[in-house]
Design an enzyme around this catalytic site. Structure first.
Site, PDB file in Angstrom:
ATOM      1  N   GLU A 209       0.885  -1.175   0.000  1.00 48.78           N
ATOM      2  CA  GLU A 209       0.000   0.000   0.000  1.00 48.78           C
ATOM      3  C   GLU A 209       0.916   1.215   0.000  1.00 48.78           C
ATOM      4  O   GLU A 209       1.439   1.592   1.047  1.00 48.78           O
ATOM      5  CB  GLU A 209      -0.900  -0.020   1.244  1.00 48.78           C
ATOM      6  CG  GLU A 209      -1.866  -1.188   1.293  1.00 48.78           C
ATOM      7  CD  GLU A 209      -3.057  -1.021   0.345  1.00 48.78           C
ATOM      8  OE1 GLU A 209      -3.340   0.118  -0.075  1.00 48.78           O
ATOM      9  OE2 GLU A 209      -3.692  -2.039   0.026  1.00 48.78           O
ATOM     10  N   CYS A 243      -2.154   9.648   2.596  1.00 51.82           N
ATOM     11  CA  CYS A 243      -1.678   9.037   1.346  1.00 51.82           C
ATOM     12  C   CYS A 243      -2.605   9.320   0.184  1.00 51.82           C
ATOM     13  O   CYS A 243      -2.173   9.404  -0.957  1.00 51.82           O
ATOM     14  CB  CYS A 243      -1.518   7.535   1.528  1.00 51.82           C
ATOM     15  SG  CYS A 243      -3.019   6.744   2.100  1.00 51.82           S
TER      16      CYS A 243
END
Ligand code: NAD
Length: 454
Positions: A209, A243
């Site tokens: 991720e 993010c």
């Protein structure tokens, strides 16, 4: 505690079959939720000490995601884990075919610092739901949250099942020497490559991720008031240390002044000041300095307040007339700086964005169907929103993950369960009705019949 010993004890525990029963998995999920619920105050204290994240944001952006993941599995685990009967083709009749969701074994979960609870514990929830053991390495940067998770897990679960390892690069490097059945990593593409290489030594499956520069685009057809408010919220949430934050903004040349004006109004209304509880600090001085170096002062159109390096308070900063040559466009910003670029031709803009690494997210604000269709058709990105930012992450029915440089694999909800299980395909064959046709000697007649049948 010796890492190898814990690893070996987890291997034995997994092999004992203890983690596999659905009841056991549900009990552990329930226990984790109860533990978090009864320790919420400690959880808030720890993260506030680390980077002044408020209880409101900790609850809404971290704990609720973990709780909804747990609730999802408590509700759906029976269905997810049940062997699925699928069709059987002619060549395999008489028989029945099944897909079994098999637990993988020992998992290694490495978390990032920016949403330390969510990014460490949501993967853990999926690992538990999948019937695995877990060695858990939270990020060392928010020290208090790392210590909180260490205490919470290590005092309440046996180490042969779940175990938190404190530490930074040396500890992660030592952990990566060991062999796992799955590594789940959240962090930068740079460290993602280190993890991927370490996993390759053992042919260990990985989910990465990662991050990148996520674009937001506002077209003249958008509801500008709504667009600017949602954009600003998504950009400055967690001080841009998200993010999936919109990294930069493209606006149509004809509305750039209007959008800038509206951004100023929204920022003045919200007031992300150094004393407000809705604006977190930058995680450390290194990141603070990195952000300062990204700014070209000549292109700063607006700063909402004043920077304070002592408090690691970095005021929302809007830059205009930005181009791809500017420093701020060379890497993921991961902080409260919003560069604005303008466009004239939307198709060309999509092409420019497509030349870059595939982003983790993308956001379009528009009310025209053609613009929306083009957005989906032209751009490859992990996930995103039309007419909003960030919120796709909060739907456990949507898989979450990147593509290309922004990641490999998905989790959340059903995708999380698949991420932490193996699809074992099994054909259960009847012992009657075996056709002789597949056995040697091969003859022309047999081949003719096979071609006709299949
Ligand atoms: P990072 O890559 O620096 O650190 C992540 C983890 O890796 C930490 O636990 C750290 O201890 C460990 N680590 C760091 N250097 C290492 C090394 N040399 N060898 C082994 N382990 C090492 O990332 P970060 O600063 O914590 O987070 C920021 C990045 O993560 C951004 O790129 C952001 O976009 C990305 N991110 C992605 C997601 C997502 O869900 N896709 C979520 C949050 C952050």
């Amino acid at each position: 505690m010796d890492l190898q010993q814990i690893h070996e004890s987890q291997r034995q525990f997994f092999l004992s079959g203890a983690t596999k029963s659905i009841n056991f998995r549900k009990q552990q999920l329930f226990k984790l939720k109860e533990l978090l619920k009864s320790n919420e105050e400690k959880c808030y204290d720890a993260i506030y000490k680390d980077f002044r994240k408020s209880p409101f944001e900790t609850y809404t952006n971290e704990l609720t995601i973990i709780y909804s993941e747990i609730d999802f599995y408590l509700k759906h685990l029976d269905r997810l884990a049940k062997p699925k009967r699928v069709r059987t083709n002619l060549a395999n009749l008489p028989g029945k075919s099944y897909r079994y969701s098999d637990p993988l074994g020992i998992t290694l979960l490495i978390g990032a610092w920016n949403y330390p609870y969510q990014l460490t514990l949501a993967p853990l929830v999926s690992a538990i739901a999948g019937g695995n053991t877990a060695m858990i390495k939270p990020s060392e940067l928010p020290e208090q949250t790392m210590l909180f998770m260490e205490e919470l897990i290590n005092t309440n679960f046996p180490k042969e099942y779940l175990y938190v390892i404190k530490g930074g690069i040396p500890e992660t490097t030592a952990l990566l020497e060991l062999r796992y059945d799955k590594i789940f990593f959240t962090g930068s593409p740079k460290v993602g490559k280190i993890v991927y290489q370490a996993a390759a030594k053992h042919l260990c499956p990985v989910t990465l991720e990662l991050g990148g520069k996520s674009p937001a685009i506002i077209t003249p057809s958008a509801d500008l008031k709504v667009a600017v408010k949602r954009l600003i919220w998504g950009k400055f949430l967690n001080s841009g240390q998200t993010c999936i934050a919109p990294d930069y903004l493209y606006v149509h040349e004809s509305i750039k002044d209007q959008v800038l004006q509206m951004i100023k109004i929204v920022l003045e209304e919200i007031r992300y000041t150094e004393h407000s509880d809705h604006y977190v600090s930058i995680i450390n001085r290194r990141n603070y300095d990195r952000l300062e170096q990204m700014i070209n002062k000549d292109k700063v159109a607006y700063i909402s307040g004043k920077n304070n390096p002592e408090l690691l308070h970095f005021a929302p900063t809007i830059m205009t007339d930005v181009s791809w040559e500017d420093q701020v466009m060379q890497e993921e910003i991961f902080g409260p700086i919003l560069p604005i670029l303008t466009y004239i031709d939307l198709e060309q803009t999509y092409q420019i964005i497509s030349q870059q690494e595939k982003p983790l997210s993308a956001y379009l604000f528009s009310n025209e169907s053609l613009e929306k269709e083009m957005f989906l058709e032209y751009l490859s990105f992990g996930g995103g929103c039309i007419n909003d930012t960030i919120m796709h992450v909060a739907n456990e029915y949507l898989p979450f993950g990147g593509v290309g440089n922004s990641g490999i694999g998905n989790y959340h909800g059903e995708a999380g369960f698949q991420c932490f299980t193996h699809q074992k395909s099994v054909l259960k064959k009847a012992t009657w009705g075996e056709p002789n046709i597949k056995y040697p000697p091969y003859t022309e007649t047999k081949l003719k019949w096979i071609k006709r049948l299949l």
